[in-house]
Design an enzyme around this catalytic site. Structure first.
Site, PDB file in Angstrom:
ATOM      1  N   SER A  40       3.373   0.590   2.870  1.00 18.96           N
ATOM      2  CA  SER A  40       3.607  -0.220   3.973  1.00 18.96           C
ATOM      3  C   SER A  40       3.143  -1.863   3.038  1.00 18.96           C
ATOM      4  O   SER A  40       2.541  -2.105   2.213  1.00 18.96           O
ATOM      5  CB  SER A  40       2.285  -0.144   4.225  1.00 18.96           C
ATOM      6  OG  SER A  40       2.563   1.132   5.437  1.00 18.96           O
ATOM      7  N   HIS A  44       0.856  -1.117   0.073  1.00 15.89           N
ATOM      8  CA  HIS A  44       0.085  -0.138   0.168  1.00 15.89           C
ATOM      9  C   HIS A  44       0.831   1.016  -0.147  1.00 15.89           C
ATOM     10  O   HIS A  44       1.882   1.403   0.586  1.00 15.89           O
ATOM     11  CB  HIS A  44      -0.985   0.092   1.348  1.00 15.89           C
ATOM     12  CG  HIS A  44      -1.496   1.210   1.198  1.00 15.89           C
ATOM     13  ND1 HIS A  44      -2.789   1.097   0.429  1.00 15.89           N
ATOM     14  CD2 HIS A  44      -1.887   2.216   2.348  1.00 15.89           C
ATOM     15  CE1 HIS A  44      -3.408   2.600   0.788  1.00 15.89           C
ATOM     16  NE2 HIS A  44      -2.600   3.221   1.462  1.00 15.89           N
TER      17      HIS A  44
HETATM   18  C1  GAR Z   1       1.117   0.416  -5.627  1.00 17.62           C
HETATM   19  O1  GAR Z   1       2.009   1.574  -5.760  1.00 17.62           O
HETATM   20  C2  GAR Z   1       0.277  -0.105  -4.605  1.00 17.62           C
HETATM   21  O2  GAR Z   1       0.868   0.041  -3.653  1.00 17.62           O
HETATM   22  C3  GAR Z   1      -0.759   0.660  -5.199  1.00 17.62           C
HETATM   23  O3  GAR Z   1      -1.447   0.172  -6.414  1.00 17.62           O
HETATM   24  C4  GAR Z   1       0.132   0.556  -6.752  1.00 17.62           C
HETATM   25  C5  GAR Z   1       0.370  -0.359  -8.328  1.00 17.62           C
HETATM   26  O4  GAR Z   1       1.347   0.329  -8.819  1.00 17.62           O
HETATM   27  N1  GAR Z   1      -1.918   0.177  -4.481  1.00 17.62           N
HETATM   28  C6  GAR Z   1      -3.264   0.795  -3.689  1.00 17.62           C
HETATM   29  O5  GAR Z   1      -3.513   1.754  -3.686  1.00 17.62           O
HETATM   30  C7  GAR Z   1      -3.724  -0.753  -2.806  1.00 17.62           C
HETATM   31  N2  GAR Z   1      -4.616   0.065  -1.319  1.00 17.62           N
HETATM   32  P1  GAR Z   1       1.913  -1.197 -10.259  1.00 17.62           P
HETATM   33  O6  GAR Z   1       1.070  -1.846 -10.483  1.00 17.62           O
HETATM   34  O7  GAR Z   1       3.156  -0.659 -11.200  1.00 17.62           O
HETATM   35  O8  GAR Z   1       2.880  -2.550  -8.984  1.00 17.62           O
END
Ligand code: GAR
Length: 197
Positions: A132, A105
Site C-alpha cells: 500500500s 507499506h
Molecule cells: C519495504 O517493504 C517497506 O514497505 C517496508 O520496509 C521495506 C523497506 O525495503 N516498510 C515498512 O514495513 C514500514 N512499516 P527497502 O529498504 O529495500 O526499500
C-alpha cells in the site's frame, strides 16, 4: 526527498528514474534514522546528499522529531517519501510537511499496519497480501490510501520470500505513485485524497 532505514530497494527504484525528465521530479536528498545502512550507500553512489538523524543521539522522541524536521527542511522538499523508514514521524514533522508525506507499506492496509506487516499477514494466514502507498497522518499506517497492489501468498512462503515478492511489486507501485504526484500534485481534503488530473 526520501527517508530510509534499510536496504533501500525502493529508494533505488526512485533513483533509477529521477534523471528522466518525463518522471517529473528528483530525489533532492536522503535522510536515514541510522548510519551504516545499504540505503545510504545507494544514495551516495547516485550522488544524492545524505544525512543521518539517530534517535539515540537525542534526549527524547520530540527532540529527535524536531531535528529530523529541521534536517529535512534544509532540502526544501515538495514531497517526502518514507521508503522503508521504520520510525513514526511526530507532531513537529507532520506540522511542517503534513499532506505531502507518503509511505509505502508491505501489506494491504488497513490490515497489518506497523513494523511487521509481512510477518503479521503470514501469521494470520491470509492467502493474498500486497503493498500500500498511503498519505502519512498521525496514525500508524492509518492515512488515506493512494494505491495498492495484491500479491498472492504461496504455499511454503516465509517472511523473507513473501517480502521479496512484495518488494518487486511495491517498488513499481511506489515509482508510479510518486511520479504521478510530482507531475500532478496531491490534493488532500481530510480522508479524501487524490492525485491531480
Ligand atoms: C519495504 O517493504 C517497506 O514497505 C517496508 O520496509 C521495506 C523497506 O525495503 N516498510 C515498512 O514495513 C514500514 N512499516 P527497502 O529498504 O529495500 O526499500
Amino acid at each position: 526527498m526520501v527517508l530510509v532505514s534499510g536496504t533501500g530497494s525502493n529508494l533505488a527504484a526512485l533513483l533509477a528514474v529521477h534523471d528522466d525528465p518525463a518522471f517529473g521530479g528528483r530525489v533532492v536528498g536522503v535522510v536515514a534514522d541510522r548510519p551504516g545502512i545499504a540505503a545510504l550507500d545507494i544514495a551516495r553512489e547516485a550522488g544524492v546528499p545524505t544525512a543521518v538523524v539517530s534517535l539515540k543521539d537525542f534526549d527524547d522522541r520530540a527532540a529527535w522529531d524536531a531535528a529530523l524536521t529541521e534536517t529535512v527542511a534544509v532540502f526544501s522538499p515538495d514531497l517526502v517519501v518514507l521508503a522503508g523508514f521504520m520510525k513514526l514521524v511526530g507532531a513537529s514533522f507532520l506540522g511542517r510537511f503534513g499532506g505531502r508525506i507518503v509511505n509505502t507499506h508491505p501489506a494491504l492496509l488497513p490490515s497489518f499496519p506497523g513494523a511487521h506487516g509481512v510477518r503479521d499477514a503470514l501469521a494470520y494466514g491470509v492467502k493474498v497480501s500486497g503493498c500500500s502507498v498511503i498519505v502519512v497522518d498521525e496514525g500508524v499506517d492509518a492515512g488515506p490510501i493512494l494505491a495498492q497492489e495484491a500479491v498472492p501468498v504461496l504455499d511454503g512462503d516465509d517472511e523473507g520470500t513473501l517480502h521479496e515478492r512484495i518488494k518487486v511489486v511495491e517498488r513499481t507501485l511506489l515509482v508510479d505513485v510518486v511520479g504521478r504526484i510530482v507531475r500532478h500534485g496531491l490534493v488532500v481534503e481530510g480522508r479524501t485524497v487524490r492525485i491531480g488530473a
